[in-house]
Design a protein around this motif. Structure first.
Motif, PDB file in Angstrom:
ATOM      1  N   ALA A  54       0.837  -1.196   0.000  1.00 13.75           N
ATOM      2  CA  ALA A  54       0.000   0.000   0.000  1.00 13.75           C
ATOM      3  C   ALA A  54       0.873   1.248   0.000  1.00 13.75           C
ATOM      4  O   ALA A  54       1.893   1.309   0.689  1.00 13.75           O
ATOM      5  CB  ALA A  54      -0.932   0.010   1.203  1.00 13.75           C
ATOM      6  N   VAL A  55       0.466   2.240  -0.766  1.00 13.43           N
ATOM      7  CA  VAL A  55       1.186   3.503  -0.870  1.00 13.43           C
ATOM      8  C   VAL A  55       0.246   4.629  -0.459  1.00 13.43           C
ATOM      9  O   VAL A  55      -0.900   4.698  -0.926  1.00 13.43           O
ATOM     10  CB  VAL A  55       1.694   3.732  -2.305  1.00 13.43           C
ATOM     11  CG1 VAL A  55       2.316   5.119  -2.452  1.00 13.43           C
ATOM     12  CG2 VAL A  55       2.698   2.660  -2.694  1.00 13.43           C
ATOM     13  N   ALA A  56       0.728   5.513   0.421  1.00 13.15           N
ATOM     14  CA  ALA A  56      -0.079   6.652   0.871  1.00 13.15           C
ATOM     15  C   ALA A  56      -0.203   7.674  -0.247  1.00 13.15           C
ATOM     16  O   ALA A  56       0.774   7.962  -0.952  1.00 13.15           O
ATOM     17  CB  ALA A  56       0.549   7.284   2.112  1.00 13.15           C
ATOM     18  N   THR A  57      -1.391   8.232  -0.416  1.00 10.93           N
ATOM     19  CA  THR A  57      -1.626   9.223  -1.466  1.00 10.93           C
ATOM     20  C   THR A  57      -2.409  10.410  -0.912  1.00 10.93           C
ATOM     21  O   THR A  57      -3.095  10.305   0.111  1.00 10.93           O
ATOM     22  CB  THR A  57      -2.424   8.620  -2.633  1.00 10.93           C
ATOM     23  OG1 THR A  57      -3.755   8.308  -2.186  1.00 10.93           O
ATOM     24  CG2 THR A  57      -1.775   7.359  -3.171  1.00 10.93           C
ATOM     25  N   GLU A  58      -2.292  11.518  -1.620  1.00  9.50           N
ATOM     26  CA  GLU A  58      -3.119  12.682  -1.336  1.00  9.50           C
ATOM     27  C   GLU A  58      -4.381  12.618  -2.195  1.00  9.50           C
ATOM     28  O   GLU A  58      -4.404  11.950  -3.234  1.00  9.50           O
ATOM     29  CB  GLU A  58      -2.354  13.971  -1.639  1.00  9.50           C
ATOM     30  CG  GLU A  58      -1.071  14.140  -0.831  1.00  9.50           C
ATOM     31  CD  GLU A  58      -0.323  15.400  -1.212  1.00  9.50           C
ATOM     32  OE1 GLU A  58      -0.984  16.460  -1.329  1.00  9.50           O
ATOM     33  OE2 GLU A  58       0.898  15.326  -1.420  1.00  9.50           O
ATOM     34  N   ALA A  59      -5.421  13.315  -1.774  1.00  9.73           N
ATOM     35  CA  ALA A  59      -6.680  13.285  -2.508  1.00  9.73           C
ATOM     36  C   ALA A  59      -6.556  14.042  -3.828  1.00  9.73           C
ATOM     37  O   ALA A  59      -6.047  15.161  -3.873  1.00  9.73           O
ATOM     38  CB  ALA A  59      -7.796  13.877  -1.658  1.00  9.73           C
ATOM     39  N   LEU A  60      -7.006  13.417  -4.894  1.00  9.54           N
ATOM     40  CA  LEU A  60      -7.023  14.031  -6.220  1.00  9.54           C
ATOM     41  C   LEU A  60      -8.350  14.751  -6.399  1.00  9.54           C
ATOM     42  O   LEU A  60      -9.420  14.151  -6.263  1.00  9.54           O
ATOM     43  CB  LEU A  60      -6.863  12.959  -7.296  1.00  9.54           C
ATOM     44  CG  LEU A  60      -6.829  13.423  -8.743  1.00  9.54           C
ATOM     45  CD1 LEU A  60      -5.561  14.207  -9.030  1.00  9.54           C
ATOM     46  CD2 LEU A  60      -6.922  12.222  -9.684  1.00  9.54           C
ATOM     47  N   THR A  61      -8.298  16.027  -6.703  1.00 14.18           N
ATOM     48  CA  THR A  61      -9.516  16.812  -6.903  1.00 14.18           C
ATOM     49  C   THR A  61      -9.446  17.535  -8.237  1.00 14.18           C
ATOM     50  O   THR A  61      -8.416  17.522  -8.920  1.00 14.18           O
ATOM     51  CB  THR A  61      -9.697  17.855  -5.780  1.00 14.18           C
ATOM     52  OG1 THR A  61      -8.719  18.903  -5.951  1.00 14.18           O
ATOM     53  CG2 THR A  61      -9.535  17.227  -4.406  1.00 14.18           C
ATOM     54  N   ALA A  62     -10.537  18.182  -8.574  1.00 14.34           N
ATOM     55  CA  ALA A  62     -10.592  18.920  -9.836  1.00 14.34           C
ATOM     56  C   ALA A  62      -9.634  20.100  -9.840  1.00 14.34           C
ATOM     57  O   ALA A  62      -9.300  20.635 -10.901  1.00 14.34           O
ATOM     58  CB  ALA A  62     -12.015  19.398 -10.098  1.00 14.34           C
ATOM     59  N   ARG A  63      -9.181  20.524  -8.660  1.00 18.37           N
ATOM     60  CA  ARG A  63      -8.276  21.671  -8.569  1.00 18.37           C
ATOM     61  C   ARG A  63      -6.834  21.265  -8.291  1.00 18.37           C
ATOM     62  O   ARG A  63      -5.989  22.137  -8.096  1.00 18.37           O
ATOM     63  CB  ARG A  63      -8.760  22.627  -7.472  1.00 18.37           C
ATOM     64  CG  ARG A  63     -10.072  23.320  -7.798  1.00 18.37           C
ATOM     65  CD  ARG A  63     -10.346  24.469  -6.834  1.00 18.37           C
ATOM     66  NE  ARG A  63     -10.544  23.969  -5.477  1.00 18.37           N
ATOM     67  CZ  ARG A  63     -11.736  23.637  -4.986  1.00 18.37           C
ATOM     68  NH1 ARG A  63     -12.817  23.747  -5.737  1.00 18.37           N
ATOM     69  NH2 ARG A  63     -11.857  23.216  -3.744  1.00 18.37           N
ATOM     70  N   THR A  64      -6.533  19.966  -8.255  1.00 19.45           N
ATOM     71  CA  THR A  64      -5.169  19.524  -7.994  1.00 19.45           C
ATOM     72  C   THR A  64      -4.252  19.957  -9.127  1.00 19.45           C
ATOM     73  O   THR A  64      -4.491  19.624 -10.292  1.00 19.45           O
ATOM     74  CB  THR A  64      -5.107  17.992  -7.846  1.00 19.45           C
ATOM     75  OG1 THR A  64      -5.983  17.581  -6.801  1.00 19.45           O
ATOM     76  CG2 THR A  64      -3.689  17.539  -7.518  1.00 19.45           C
ATOM     77  N   PRO A  65      -3.185  20.713  -8.831  1.00 24.15           N
ATOM     78  CA  PRO A  65      -2.324  21.232  -9.905  1.00 24.15           C
ATOM     79  C   PRO A  65      -1.148  20.300 -10.204  1.00 24.15           C
ATOM     80  O   PRO A  65      -0.625  19.615  -9.325  1.00 24.15           O
ATOM     81  CB  PRO A  65      -1.813  22.539  -9.306  1.00 24.15           C
ATOM     82  CG  PRO A  65      -1.699  22.243  -7.835  1.00 24.15           C
ATOM     83  CD  PRO A  65      -2.823  21.280  -7.507  1.00 24.15           C
ATOM     84  N   ALA A  66      -0.734  20.291 -11.462  1.00 21.04           N
ATOM     85  CA  ALA A  66       0.499  19.602 -11.862  1.00 21.04           C
ATOM     86  C   ALA A  66       0.882  20.086 -13.247  1.00 21.04           C
ATOM     87  O   ALA A  66       0.025  20.436 -14.063  1.00 21.04           O
ATOM     88  CB  ALA A  66       0.332  18.090 -11.851  1.00 21.04           C
ATOM     89  N   ASP A  67       2.173  20.118 -13.494  1.00 23.98           N
ATOM     90  CA  ASP A  67       2.671  20.433 -14.827  1.00 23.98           C
ATOM     91  C   ASP A  67       2.797  19.170 -15.675  1.00 23.98           C
ATOM     92  O   ASP A  67       2.632  19.215 -16.893  1.00 23.98           O
ATOM     93  CB  ASP A  67       4.031  21.124 -14.719  1.00 23.98           C
ATOM     94  CG  ASP A  67       3.938  22.420 -13.939  1.00 23.98           C
ATOM     95  OD1 ASP A  67       3.326  23.374 -14.456  1.00 23.98           O
ATOM     96  OD2 ASP A  67       4.446  22.465 -12.799  1.00 23.98           O
TER      97      ASP A  67
END
Length: 313
Positions: A54-67
């Motif tokens: 298992a790998v810990a993750t942050e919540a992915l939302t419509a406002r999650t930024p990434a390049d």
């Protein structure tokens, strides 16, 4: 700062996370946090890989930024359905990013989200036919380490994701940094996107050292004739015994194996050098340019000029 977001789904292939080391060491070389790497999943929390870790993750939302979005593949995309929430994200918000990369079978999710329609792409060679059948609008190139088509990047299986990540860094930071990075990671600089997924030396996989030594000798001396008598002498066997043992261990006759090694070497030269086809033919043991073309068409279904055009593109 360039933000790199990994989006995980249940049963993701753990090796894809190894590509994070490319960005980690790139930061070390430039002396700052050029890349900020974060791991996401719909809803956040632990996500279980195909091996059960298992790998810990942050919540992915419509406002999650990434390049750059990195999409690890599933262990078996033909039996494990993609997460609908991930597909919705890819079809929507993710396209605002500069790049989206499907690692290994991650290309299946990009294709299912409609991001690869009319584009060139690759995936693990085992699943290339399944991808072609399932997504006829995608131009599958199964014999590539990675493929770039506009903002969409896809890689072949397993360790090819490292080559894709190295390609991303080269695009961002240039070839000098990438050469130093490859050296630090003990990687070749670099397997180009057009390089074949398969190695004939690996595919032959002889059981004994004497046959392996003979193959190594052949690979180092492809410009020579490399007849059975010469190869048998390297193996310290009679020509008749050598042919029998070689075929039993590799599944190929000596002549056919040598032709495959010549073809692989010629393709590498065509992709990575500016030598004329006459020089390539001579250095890899073909009679002339015409003979090289004949074997290319038989082995790859395309002429050597097409391989060179693709590599330069």
């Amino acid at each position: 700062m360039h933000r790199v977001g990994y989006v995980l789904s249940d049963s993701f292939q753990m090796m894809a996370l190894g590509t994070q080391a490319v960005f980690e060491f790139a930061n070390q070389l430039v002396g700052s946090e050029y890349y900020r790497v974060q791991v996401y999943a719909p809803g956040g929390g632990p996500v279980r890989s195909s091996i059960g870790t298992a790998v810990a993750t942050e919540a992915l939302t419509a406002r999650t930024p990434a390049d750059t979005w990195m999409i690890p593949g599933l262990y078996d995309p033909t039996t494990t359905p993609a997460d609908p929430a991930v597909l919705d994200f890819l079809a929507g918000r993710a396209q605002r990013a500069r790049r989206i990369a499907g690692l290994c079978t991650g290309g299946f999710m990009l294709a299912e989200a409609g991001l690869l329609d009319g584009r060139r792409a690759t995936t693990h060679w085992i699943y290339a036919d399944a991808m072609r059948e399932r997504f006829p609008g995608v131009l599958i190139e199964p014999d590539r380490i990675f493929v770039t088509d506009g903002p969409m990047w896809t890689s072949a299986g397993m360790t090819a994701g490292l080559d894709l990540a190295l390609g991303l860094v080269e695009k961002d930071l240039g070839s000098d940094i990438t050469r130093a990075l490859a050296h630090r990671l003990v990687m070749p600089h670099r397997r180009s996107g057009g390089q074949t997924q398969h190695s004939e030396m690996l595919m032959l996989a002889p059981r004994s050292d004497r046959i392996q030594d003979t193959l190594d000798y052949a690979r180092r001396n492809l410009s020579q004739a490399l007849g059975v008598d010469e190869l048998a002498a390297v193996a310290h066997l009679s020509p008749r015994q050598f042919s029998r043992v070689f075929t039993a261990e590799t599944g190929e006759s000596p002549a056919r194996a040598v032709e495959k090694l010549r073809l692989e070497a010629a393709r590498t030269m065509i992709e990575q050098s500016r030598h004329s086809l006459e020089v390539v033919a001579r250095e890899t043991g073909f009679r002339d340019r015409r003979h090289l073309r004949e074997v290319f068409l038989r082995g790859y279904g395309i002429p050597p000029q097409a391989v060179r055009r693709t590599a330069r593109a």
